[in-house]
Enzyme design. Sequence first.
Site, PDB file in Angstrom:
ATOM      1  N   ASP A 198      24.532  76.828  32.720  1.00  0.00           N
ATOM      2  CA  ASP A 198      25.818  77.203  33.333  1.00  0.00           C
ATOM      3  C   ASP A 198      26.776  77.852  32.337  1.00  0.00           C
ATOM      4  OD1 ASP A 198      24.979  76.349  35.785  1.00  0.00           O
ATOM      5  OD2 ASP A 198      25.834  74.346  35.583  1.00  0.00           O
ATOM      6  N   ARG A 208      26.077  63.372  42.425  1.00  0.00           N
ATOM      7  CA  ARG A 208      24.947  62.432  42.430  1.00  0.00           C
ATOM      8  C   ARG A 208      25.411  61.008  42.706  1.00  0.00           C
ATOM      9  NH1 ARG A 208      23.422  66.776  39.607  1.00  0.00           N
ATOM     10  NH2 ARG A 208      21.276  67.091  38.913  1.00  0.00           N
ATOM     11  N   GLN A 224      18.140  70.597  40.097  1.00  0.00           N
ATOM     12  CA  GLN A 224      18.390  70.331  41.516  1.00  0.00           C
ATOM     13  C   GLN A 224      17.080  70.068  42.246  1.00  0.00           C
ATOM     14  OE1 GLN A 224      20.816  73.536  43.006  1.00  0.00           O
ATOM     15  NE2 GLN A 224      22.557  72.943  41.742  1.00  0.00           N
ATOM     16  N   GLY A 226      25.544  74.180  46.079  1.00  0.00           N
ATOM     17  CA  GLY A 226      24.080  74.175  46.027  1.00  0.00           C
ATOM     18  C   GLY A 226      23.557  72.793  45.668  1.00  0.00           C
ATOM     19  N   ARG A 228      21.668  81.587  48.839  1.00  0.00           N
ATOM     20  CA  ARG A 228      20.941  81.003  47.698  1.00  0.00           C
ATOM     21  C   ARG A 228      19.585  80.428  48.129  1.00  0.00           C
ATOM     22  NH1 ARG A 228      24.788  77.807  43.891  1.00  0.00           N
ATOM     23  NH2 ARG A 228      22.986  78.119  42.545  1.00  0.00           N
TER      24      ARG A 228
HETATM   25  C1  S3P Z   1      22.870  71.574  38.634  1.00  0.00           C
HETATM   26  C2  S3P Z   1      21.740  72.165  38.125  1.00  0.00           C
HETATM   27  C3  S3P Z   1      21.701  73.584  37.731  1.00  0.00           C
HETATM   28  C4  S3P Z   1      23.067  74.138  37.480  1.00  0.00           C
HETATM   29  C5  S3P Z   1      24.020  73.800  38.585  1.00  0.00           C
HETATM   30  C6  S3P Z   1      24.148  72.297  38.749  1.00  0.00           C
HETATM   31  C7  S3P Z   1      22.797  70.167  39.063  1.00  0.00           C
HETATM   32  O1  S3P Z   1      21.086  74.333  38.778  1.00  0.00           O
HETATM   33  O2  S3P Z   1      23.015  75.532  37.309  1.00  0.00           O
HETATM   34  O3  S3P Z   1      25.299  74.354  38.332  1.00  0.00           O
HETATM   35  O4  S3P Z   1      23.833  69.533  39.305  1.00  0.00           O
HETATM   36  O5  S3P Z   1      21.680  69.663  39.155  1.00  0.00           O
HETATM   37  P1  S3P Z   1      19.486  74.476  38.896  1.00  0.00           P
HETATM   38  O6  S3P Z   1      18.903  73.169  39.152  1.00  0.00           O
HETATM   39  O7  S3P Z   1      19.296  75.421  40.056  1.00  0.00           O
HETATM   40  O8  S3P Z   1      19.048  75.072  37.599  1.00  0.00           O
END
Ligand code: S3P
Length: 440
Positions: free
Chosen positions: A323, A26, A172, A97, A125
Site C-alpha cells: 500500500d 478483521r 485478503q 475490498g 475490482r
Molecule cells: C489488505 C491487503 C492488501 C492491501 C489492502 C488491505 C488487507 O490487499 O493492499 O489495502 O487488509 O488484507 P491484497 O490482499 O489484495 O494484496
Amino acid sequence: MEQVVRPARALRGVLRVPSDRSITVRALLLGSVAEGLSRIRLPLDSEDTQAALECARQLGVPIERDDAPSPSELEVRGRGLRGLCGSTQPLFCNASGTTMRLLAGLLAGQRFDSVLDGAPQLRRRPMRRVTEPLRQMGANVTDAEGFPPITIRAATRPLHGLRYEMPIASAQVKSALLLAGLYADAPVEVIEPAPTRDHTERLLQACGVTVRCNVKEERAAVSLLPPTQPLHPLDITVPADFSSAAFFLVAAVLLPASELRLLDVGVNPTRTGLLDVLSEMGCAVRLEAQRNEGGEPVADVVVQPAELRAVEVRGAQIARMIDEFPIFAVAATQARGVSVVRDAQELRVKESNRLEGLAGELRKMGARIEPTADGFIVEGPTPLRGAVVDTLGDHRVAMALAVAGLLADGETTLVGAPCVSKTYPLFFHHLAQLVVREHA
Ligand code: S3P
C-alpha cells in the site's frame, strides 16, 4: 471537491495517525462470530470500517460504539460461529475490498444465502481470486464475470478442507480462505508466493483458533485447524495504521527542517517494507518504545530528514509495502538516481490503477516517472511544480499527491480530495497541524 496544498518547509510535531484499517475490519468480523462481548479499543472510524460495521449489524450482530465524533471503543456482541442471521438485502461493502473479500470467506459456509455488493469503485475490482478457491472448498459462490456482486447460496454441509497455492500474494485472499476454514471439516492450508500481512492469523490465535505459519525463504505456508470450541471474544487496542503514518513519515524525510514523532504505530514486519527500503535509500527511521499490544508489535516512529539515493524494489519486498507505492513514488522523485519497482502488477487493481494513474498525475507536477508492465521507473532528483492533479478517487494517491504538493514550487490543487475518508478522514486537518511554512 478540491483541496489546495501549498509548499512547506518542514513537518514538525507529534502525531498519532488513525488506527489500522486492516485490523479494525478483521476484529469486527471475527468479534461477530466469537462467543460473547469483544472490545475493540481505538478502532478506526472511516468509510471502510463503517462498511464492515454496518454489514456485521445487518447480519444480526449488536455493536455499540461510544461517543461521536470518533469512537474510542466498539463493543461487539458476538453471535457465535452459527449465530449470524442471513440478510434479505445485499450486504453493501461500499468501497472496501477487505470487507467484501473477507466476508465472502466468512459467509461461504453459512446456512443462509448472502449477496455482497459495493460502490462502483469496488465493482471494478477482481473477485475471482476469492470465489474460485471458495468453490474448491465446496461453497456455492458466484461472481459477476469475476467482479462484484458475489452471491453465496446456503451451505448444506460443512466446507471441505483445502491446500491452496495462491497465484498472487494477497492477504485478503488468504484471510478469506482462513475464515472459510472455520466452517470446514478439515484443515485449510494456504501457500503464499511471498509472506503477506498476518493480522488475521494473529487475531484468530487470540480467539483460541489453532493457526500455524511456516515461512521458508520467500514463501509462507499458513494452516488453520477447524475449531472444536467456540471462538473467544477479543479485547484489543488497535495500533495506528503504518500505511497512514507512511505519508507523514516520507514527508518529514523529504522536507529538510522536519522533526516528527509518530505515536503507537503498528510495526508488524509484514507491513514495514517501506522502512527497509528507506534505510537502503540512506534514511534511518528510529523505532522507539517498542512494545507488543494485543498481539501486534507497536512503536513510536521518529523521523529526521535525509538525502535519498535511488533503490530497486522487487520480489518479496512488494507484499511488505503493497500500500506504500504511491508515497514511495513521491520519495523516489527526490532520490538521486534511477529507482525501479518490479513484480508489482497487483498495483493495477487497487482502488485505482496505481501504475498508470499515479505516474500520469506525478508527471503533471514535473516528475520523471514511467509505468512498466509490472512496476515503474523514476529518475531523480526532480524539482516538482504545483499543478492541478486528480486523486483518481484513490485515497492513497490523494495523500501521496498532497505530500508531493508540500515539496512543489507553487500551489497544487487536488481534485477529488474527499476520497481520503476511506481510511483517513482527518488527513488534511492533521497535515495542516504539522506543516511549518516560514523559517523558524
Ligand atoms: C489488505 C491487503 C492488501 C492491501 C489492502 C488491505 C488487507 O490487499 O493492499 O489495502 O487488509 O488484507 P491484497 O490482499 O489484495 O494484496
